[in-house]
Write a protein that holds these residues in place. Structure first.
Motif, PDB file in Angstrom:
ATOM      1  N   ILE A  20       0.858  -1.178   0.000  1.00  0.00           N
ATOM      2  CA  ILE A  20       0.000   0.000   0.000  1.00  0.00           C
ATOM      3  C   ILE A  20       0.895   1.228   0.000  1.00  0.00           C
ATOM      4  O   ILE A  20       1.660   1.443   0.936  1.00  0.00           O
ATOM      5  N   GLY A  21       0.790   2.033  -1.036  1.00  0.00           N
ATOM      6  CA  GLY A  21       1.606   3.236  -1.117  1.00  0.00           C
ATOM      7  C   GLY A  21       3.095   2.921  -1.101  1.00  0.00           C
ATOM      8  O   GLY A  21       3.873   3.598  -0.443  1.00  0.00           O
ATOM      9  N   SER A  22       3.499   1.862  -1.789  1.00  0.00           N
ATOM     10  CA  SER A  22       4.899   1.407  -1.890  1.00  0.00           C
ATOM     11  C   SER A  22       5.476   0.927  -0.569  1.00  0.00           C
ATOM     12  O   SER A  22       6.676   0.931  -0.384  1.00  0.00           O
ATOM     13  N   GLU A  23       4.624   0.529   0.366  1.00  0.00           N
ATOM     14  CA  GLU A  23       5.064  -0.043   1.633  1.00  0.00           C
ATOM     15  C   GLU A  23       4.304  -1.331   1.882  1.00  0.00           C
ATOM     16  O   GLU A  23       3.123  -1.433   1.571  1.00  0.00           O
ATOM     17  N   ALA A  24       4.984  -2.311   2.452  1.00  0.00           N
ATOM     18  CA  ALA A  24       4.355  -3.600   2.735  1.00  0.00           C
ATOM     19  C   ALA A  24       3.707  -3.559   4.117  1.00  0.00           C
ATOM     20  O   ALA A  24       4.323  -3.135   5.093  1.00  0.00           O
ATOM     21  N   PHE A  25       2.461  -4.015   4.189  1.00  0.00           N
ATOM     22  CA  PHE A  25       1.718  -4.099   5.442  1.00  0.00           C
ATOM     23  C   PHE A  25       1.090  -5.484   5.530  1.00  0.00           C
ATOM     24  O   PHE A  25       0.704  -6.068   4.512  1.00  0.00           O
ATOM     25  N   THR A  26       0.972  -5.971   6.753  1.00  0.00           N
ATOM     26  CA  THR A  26       0.317  -7.245   6.992  1.00  0.00           C
ATOM     27  C   THR A  26      -1.068  -6.966   7.563  1.00  0.00           C
ATOM     28  O   THR A  26      -1.200  -6.319   8.596  1.00  0.00           O
ATOM     29  N   LEU A  27      -2.093  -7.449   6.862  1.00  0.00           N
ATOM     30  CA  LEU A  27      -3.474  -7.242   7.269  1.00  0.00           C
ATOM     31  C   LEU A  27      -4.142  -8.594   7.461  1.00  0.00           C
ATOM     32  O   LEU A  27      -3.778  -9.561   6.772  1.00  0.00           O
ATOM     33  N   ASP A  28      -5.108  -8.646   8.385  1.00  0.00           N
ATOM     34  CA  ASP A  28      -5.875  -9.886   8.448  1.00  0.00           C
ATOM     35  C   ASP A  28      -6.805  -9.929   7.237  1.00  0.00           C
ATOM     36  O   ASP A  28      -7.028  -8.922   6.559  1.00  0.00           O
ATOM     37  N   LYS A  29      -7.305 -11.109   6.925  1.00  0.00           N
ATOM     38  CA  LYS A  29      -8.060 -11.309   5.690  1.00  0.00           C
ATOM     39  C   LYS A  29      -9.308 -10.413   5.607  1.00  0.00           C
ATOM     40  O   LYS A  29      -9.608  -9.853   4.556  1.00  0.00           O
ATOM     41  N   ASP A  30     -10.018 -10.259   6.721  1.00  0.00           N
ATOM     42  CA  ASP A  30     -11.220  -9.411   6.728  1.00  0.00           C
ATOM     43  C   ASP A  30     -10.860  -7.951   6.466  1.00  0.00           C
ATOM     44  O   ASP A  30     -11.540  -7.263   5.711  1.00  0.00           O
ATOM     45  N   ALA A  31      -9.791  -7.483   7.080  1.00  0.00           N
ATOM     46  CA  ALA A  31      -9.356  -6.100   6.886  1.00  0.00           C
ATOM     47  C   ALA A  31      -8.931  -5.878   5.438  1.00  0.00           C
ATOM     48  O   ALA A  31      -9.210  -4.831   4.842  1.00  0.00           O
ATOM     49  N   SER A  32      -8.283  -6.862   4.853  1.00  0.00           N
ATOM     50  CA  SER A  32      -7.848  -6.772   3.465  1.00  0.00           C
ATOM     51  C   SER A  32      -9.046  -6.661   2.530  1.00  0.00           C
ATOM     52  O   SER A  32      -9.061  -5.821   1.620  1.00  0.00           O
ATOM     53  N   ARG A  33     -10.081  -7.491   2.743  1.00  0.00           N
ATOM     54  CA  ARG A  33     -11.282  -7.434   1.915  1.00  0.00           C
ATOM     55  C   ARG A  33     -11.983  -6.087   2.033  1.00  0.00           C
ATOM     56  O   ARG A  33     -12.409  -5.509   1.039  1.00  0.00           O
ATOM     57  N   LEU A  34     -12.089  -5.587   3.260  1.00  0.00           N
ATOM     58  CA  LEU A  34     -12.755  -4.303   3.480  1.00  0.00           C
ATOM     59  C   LEU A  34     -11.986  -3.167   2.804  1.00  0.00           C
ATOM     60  O   LEU A  34     -12.573  -2.305   2.155  1.00  0.00           O
ATOM     61  N   LEU A  35     -10.660  -3.168   2.928  1.00  0.00           N
ATOM     62  CA  LEU A  35      -9.842  -2.123   2.313  1.00  0.00           C
ATOM     63  C   LEU A  35      -9.928  -2.183   0.790  1.00  0.00           C
ATOM     64  O   LEU A  35     -10.056  -1.149   0.122  1.00  0.00           O
ATOM     65  N   ARG A  36      -9.896  -3.376   0.222  1.00  0.00           N
ATOM     66  CA  ARG A  36     -10.017  -3.513  -1.239  1.00  0.00           C
ATOM     67  C   ARG A  36     -11.368  -2.996  -1.720  1.00  0.00           C
ATOM     68  O   ARG A  36     -11.454  -2.298  -2.725  1.00  0.00           O
ATOM     69  N   SER A  37     -12.431  -3.352  -0.994  1.00  0.00           N
ATOM     70  CA  SER A  37     -13.763  -2.888  -1.354  1.00  0.00           C
ATOM     71  C   SER A  37     -13.838  -1.366  -1.298  1.00  0.00           C
ATOM     72  O   SER A  37     -14.406  -0.723  -2.188  1.00  0.00           O
ATOM     73  N   TYR A  38     -13.270  -0.770  -0.256  1.00  0.00           N
ATOM     74  CA  TYR A  38     -13.264   0.681  -0.086  1.00  0.00           C
ATOM     75  C   TYR A  38     -12.517   1.356  -1.240  1.00  0.00           C
ATOM     76  O   TYR A  38     -13.017   2.307  -1.849  1.00  0.00           O
ATOM     77  N   LEU A  39     -11.331   0.848  -1.575  1.00  0.00           N
ATOM     78  CA  LEU A  39     -10.546   1.443  -2.656  1.00  0.00           C
ATOM     79  C   LEU A  39     -11.224   1.253  -4.012  1.00  0.00           C
ATOM     80  O   LEU A  39     -11.194   2.151  -4.860  1.00  0.00           O
ATOM     81  N   ASN A  40     -11.848   0.091  -4.235  1.00  0.00           N
ATOM     82  CA  ASN A  40     -12.568  -0.127  -5.490  1.00  0.00           C
ATOM     83  C   ASN A  40     -13.755   0.817  -5.608  1.00  0.00           C
ATOM     84  O   ASN A  40     -14.057   1.313  -6.691  1.00  0.00           O
ATOM     85  N   ASP A  41     -14.433   1.064  -4.488  1.00  0.00           N
ATOM     86  CA  ASP A  41     -15.568   1.988  -4.502  1.00  0.00           C
ATOM     87  C   ASP A  41     -15.096   3.407  -4.838  1.00  0.00           C
ATOM     88  O   ASP A  41     -15.714   4.105  -5.633  1.00  0.00           O
ATOM     89  N   ILE A  42     -13.986   3.818  -4.245  1.00  0.00           N
ATOM     90  CA  ILE A  42     -13.436   5.140  -4.553  1.00  0.00           C
ATOM     91  C   ILE A  42     -12.996   5.194  -6.019  1.00  0.00           C
ATOM     92  O   ILE A  42     -13.273   6.151  -6.725  1.00  0.00           O
ATOM     93  N   ARG A  43     -12.319   4.137  -6.474  1.00  0.00           N
ATOM     94  CA  ARG A  43     -11.836   4.080  -7.859  1.00  0.00           C
ATOM     95  C   ARG A  43     -13.005   4.202  -8.841  1.00  0.00           C
ATOM     96  O   ARG A  43     -12.880   4.837  -9.885  1.00  0.00           O
ATOM     97  N   SER A  44     -14.161   3.620  -8.503  1.00  0.00           N
ATOM     98  CA  SER A  44     -15.313   3.686  -9.405  1.00  0.00           C
ATOM     99  C   SER A  44     -15.938   5.076  -9.450  1.00  0.00           C
ATOM    100  O   SER A  44     -16.753   5.358 -10.315  1.00  0.00           O
TER     101      SER A  44
END
Length: 179
Positions: free
Chosen positions: A9-33
Motif C-alpha cells: 500500500i503506497g509502496s510499503e508492505a503491510f500485513t493485514l488480516d483477511k477481513d481487513a484486506s477485503r474491506l480495504l479492497r472494497s473501499y478502494l474499489n468503490d473510490i476508484r469507481s
C-alpha cells in the motif's frame, strides 16, 4: 486464528488480516469507481495517505492491521461518496461481506420522472428510458408501435404525461468544483 495477507500500500508492505484486506479492497474499489478513469494519480495519493495512517497507528512492523484499524482509517479519509458520484458503467461490487449492514449506505430509490434532456414531446419516453436504463429511441419506437398496433392508446400517453412528474432542475453554481 486468522489468516493474514501482505499488501503493498503506497509502496510499503503491510500485513493485514483477511477481513481487513477485503474491506480495504472494497473501499478502494468503490473510490476508484467514483474517480475519472484518467485519475490514477489520485488513487495513488489515497494509497500513500492510507500507508501514512497505518504507520501512525501501528507500533511495530510485525503487528497485523485489523479490521478496526481499517474502519478507523476509512472514517478518517471519508466515505467513498465524498469522492463524487459513480461513473456510468463502473462495476458495483456491492458491500463487502464483512461490513455491518447498518454502516453500508443504501442506494437511493429510483424515481420515475419525465426527462428534461431526452424530450421529443413531453419527456415521457426519455424518462422511461432513464428509469429502465435503456435507449430513449428504442422506447419511443416501442411506444409508437404499441400505439399504431392497438396495444396502447394515445390516452395512455397523455395520462403518463399528467401523472409522471417532471425531472427536478439541477442546481448549478459557478463555485462548484468538479471532482
Amino acid at each position: 486464528m486468522k489468516e493474514t495477507v501482505t499488501l503493498n500500500i503506497g509502496s510499503e508492505a503491510f500485513t493485514l488480516d483477511k477481513d481487513a484486506s477485503r474491506l480495504l479492497r472494497s473501499y478502494l474499489n468503490d473510490i476508484r469507481s467514483r474517480l475519472p478513469e484518467d485519475e490514477a494519480e489520485t488513487i495513488d495519493d489515497i494509497e500513500v495517505r492510507i500507508a501514512e495512517i497505518f504507520r501512525d497507528r501501528i507500533t511495530s512492523p510485525m503487528r497485523v492491521i485489523t479490521i478496526e484499524t481499517v474502519r478507523a482509517t476509512m472514517k478518517q479519509l471519508g466515505a467513498p461518496s465524498d469522492f463524487g458520484e459513480r461513473r456510468d458503467g463502473a462495476a458495483d461490487d456491492g458491500p463487502a461481506a464483512d461490513t455491518d449492514p447498518a454502516e453500508t449506505p443504501q442506494p437511493a430509490p429510483r424515481k420515475l420522472y419525465r426527462s428534461r434532456r431526452e424530450r421529443s414531446i413531453a419527456g415521457v419516453c426519455g424518462g422511461l428510458a432513464a428509469y429502465f436504463d435503456a435507449d430513449p429511441t428504442m422506447i419511443r419506437l416501442f411506444m409508437l408501435l404499441m400505439i399504431l398496433f392497438g396495444g396502447l392508446s394515445l390516452w395512455a400517453y397523455f395520462i403518463l404525461w399528467i401523472v409522471i412528474p417532471e425531472e427536478p432542475m439541477r442546481k448549478f453554481s459557478f463555485n462548484d468544483k468538479k471532482r
